[in-house]
Design a protein around this motif. Structure first.
Motif, mmCIF file in Angstrom:
data_model
loop_
_atom_site.group_PDB
_atom_site.id
_atom_site.type_symbol
_atom_site.label_atom_id
_atom_site.label_comp_id
_atom_site.label_asym_id
_atom_site.label_seq_id
_atom_site.Cartn_x
_atom_site.Cartn_y
_atom_site.Cartn_z
ATOM 1 N N LEU A 8 0.914 -1.280 0.175
ATOM 2 C CA LEU A 8 0.056 0.175 0.079
ATOM 3 C C LEU A 8 0.607 1.248 0.460
ATOM 4 O O LEU A 8 0.465 2.327 -0.751
ATOM 5 N N GLU A 9 2.406 1.212 0.708
ATOM 6 C CA GLU A 9 2.948 2.180 0.048
ATOM 7 C C GLU A 9 3.612 2.653 -0.810
ATOM 8 O O GLU A 9 3.444 3.679 -1.233
ATOM 9 N N GLN A 10 3.926 1.261 -1.346
ATOM 10 C CA GLN A 10 4.764 1.182 -3.023
ATOM 11 C C GLN A 10 3.311 2.262 -3.407
ATOM 12 O O GLN A 10 4.075 2.757 -4.963
ATOM 13 N N GLN A 11 2.920 1.759 -2.964
ATOM 14 C CA GLN A 11 1.065 2.574 -4.458
ATOM 15 C C GLN A 11 0.980 4.086 -3.521
ATOM 16 O O GLN A 11 -0.173 4.036 -4.438
ATOM 17 N N GLN A 12 1.983 4.723 -3.267
ATOM 18 C CA GLN A 12 1.020 5.767 -1.955
ATOM 19 C C GLN A 12 0.033 5.426 -1.312
ATOM 20 O O GLN A 12 -0.886 7.005 -1.849
ATOM 21 N N LYS A 13 -1.256 4.954 -1.762
ATOM 22 C CA LYS A 13 -2.222 4.645 -0.865
ATOM 23 C C LYS A 13 -2.527 4.940 0.903
ATOM 24 O O LYS A 13 -3.272 5.549 1.148
ATOM 25 N N LEU A 14 -0.749 4.584 1.481
ATOM 26 C CA LEU A 14 -0.419 5.204 2.731
ATOM 27 C C LEU A 14 0.971 5.692 3.291
ATOM 28 O O LEU A 14 1.708 5.726 1.812
ATOM 29 N N SER A 15 1.661 5.933 4.178
ATOM 30 C CA SER A 15 2.756 6.428 4.371
ATOM 31 C C SER A 15 2.738 6.192 5.625
ATOM 32 O O SER A 15 1.924 5.415 6.592
ATOM 33 N N LEU A 16 4.259 5.031 5.916
ATOM 34 C CA LEU A 16 5.058 4.160 7.090
ATOM 35 C C LEU A 16 4.511 5.544 8.579
ATOM 36 O O LEU A 16 4.790 4.740 9.425
ATOM 37 N N GLN A 17 5.050 6.849 7.776
ATOM 38 C CA GLN A 17 4.870 7.722 8.498
ATOM 39 C C GLN A 17 3.023 8.461 8.962
ATOM 40 O O GLN A 17 3.340 9.399 10.050
ATOM 41 N N ASP A 18 2.305 7.940 8.747
ATOM 42 C CA ASP A 18 1.052 8.113 8.859
ATOM 43 C C ASP A 18 0.567 8.013 10.296
ATOM 44 O O ASP A 18 1.152 7.332 10.624
ATOM 45 N N ASN A 19 -0.694 9.170 11.031
ATOM 46 C CA ASN A 19 -0.776 8.525 12.679
ATOM 47 C C ASN A 19 -1.754 7.822 12.617
ATOM 48 O O ASN A 19 -2.621 7.051 11.059
ATOM 49 N N ILE A 20 -1.422 6.327 13.176
ATOM 50 C CA ILE A 20 -2.225 4.820 12.954
ATOM 51 C C ILE A 20 -4.290 5.666 13.140
ATOM 52 O O ILE A 20 -4.777 5.634 12.573
ATOM 53 N N ARG A 21 -3.662 7.015 14.159
ATOM 54 C CA ARG A 21 -4.944 7.316 14.630
ATOM 55 C C ARG A 21 -6.142 7.841 13.322
ATOM 56 O O ARG A 21 -7.656 7.066 13.051
ATOM 57 N N LYS A 22 -5.218 8.169 12.097
ATOM 58 C CA LYS A 22 -5.747 7.521 10.723
ATOM 59 C C LYS A 22 -6.803 6.739 10.442
ATOM 60 O O LYS A 22 -8.077 7.016 9.370
ATOM 61 N N TYR A 23 -6.063 5.408 10.999
ATOM 62 C CA TYR A 23 -7.084 4.194 10.303
ATOM 63 C C TYR A 23 -7.930 4.356 11.545
ATOM 64 O O TYR A 23 -8.781 2.808 11.019
ATOM 65 N N VAL A 24 -7.540 3.957 12.620
ATOM 66 C CA VAL A 24 -8.166 3.650 13.500
ATOM 67 C C VAL A 24 -8.595 4.641 14.514
ATOM 68 O O VAL A 24 -7.565 4.901 15.480
#
Length: 150
Positions: free
Chosen positions: A94-110
């Protein structure tokens, strides 16, 4: 024990390609390796699919020794820690497809997670450096506390 059977199966699959043995030879080796799981001891369950079609499924030993329940092909087994590497690989895709970043705050998804003094990133979760103590507390947020799993 289940991890050992899983690892052995992966190795067998690699060997079958390397040595071009027949599928029946591979099944014979799997049966020989998993025969150590005795009917009255903790067991192992193995299913193999190819192109979405189940091509092998077998169980050995007990699913629940206390209640004397044998392991079967239809026994439901928690994947547990075996899932971690697949989840990490999916996140990296997903990061490779630029759908998320490993530096994203997890609260964005949870978003149900509490707000802490610092943001927790996906990278920290993947490397077990987030500071979160136990997965059970997170599962409880979703209404799935440990004692309710069946």
């Amino acid at each position: 024990m289940r991890k050992a059977c899983f690892v052995v199966t992966i190795l067998l699959a690699s060997l079958s390609v390397s040595f071009a043995q027949s599928w029946q030879d591979t099944l014979t080796v799997i049966d020989q390796l998993c025969s150590r799981y005795q009917p009255d001891r903790p067991g192992c369950q193995l299913s193999i699919s190819r192109y979405g079609k189940l091509i092998y499924s077998k169980a050995w030993g007990m699913a629940d020794m206390e209640r004397q329940v044998p392991l079967t092909n239809s026994s439901i087994i928690e994947a547990g820690s075996v899932s971690k590497q697949f989840t990490a690989a999916a996140v990296l895709l997903l990061e490779q497809q630029q759908k998320l970043s490993l530096q994203d705050n997890i609260r964005k998804y949870v978003p149900e997670l509490p707000i802490y003094n610092y943001p927790i990133t996906i990278s920290q979760l993947m490397h077990h450096t987030s500071g979160l103590r136990d997965w059970g507390a997170i599962a409880q947020l979703a209404g799935w506390p440990r004692t309710t799993k069946t």
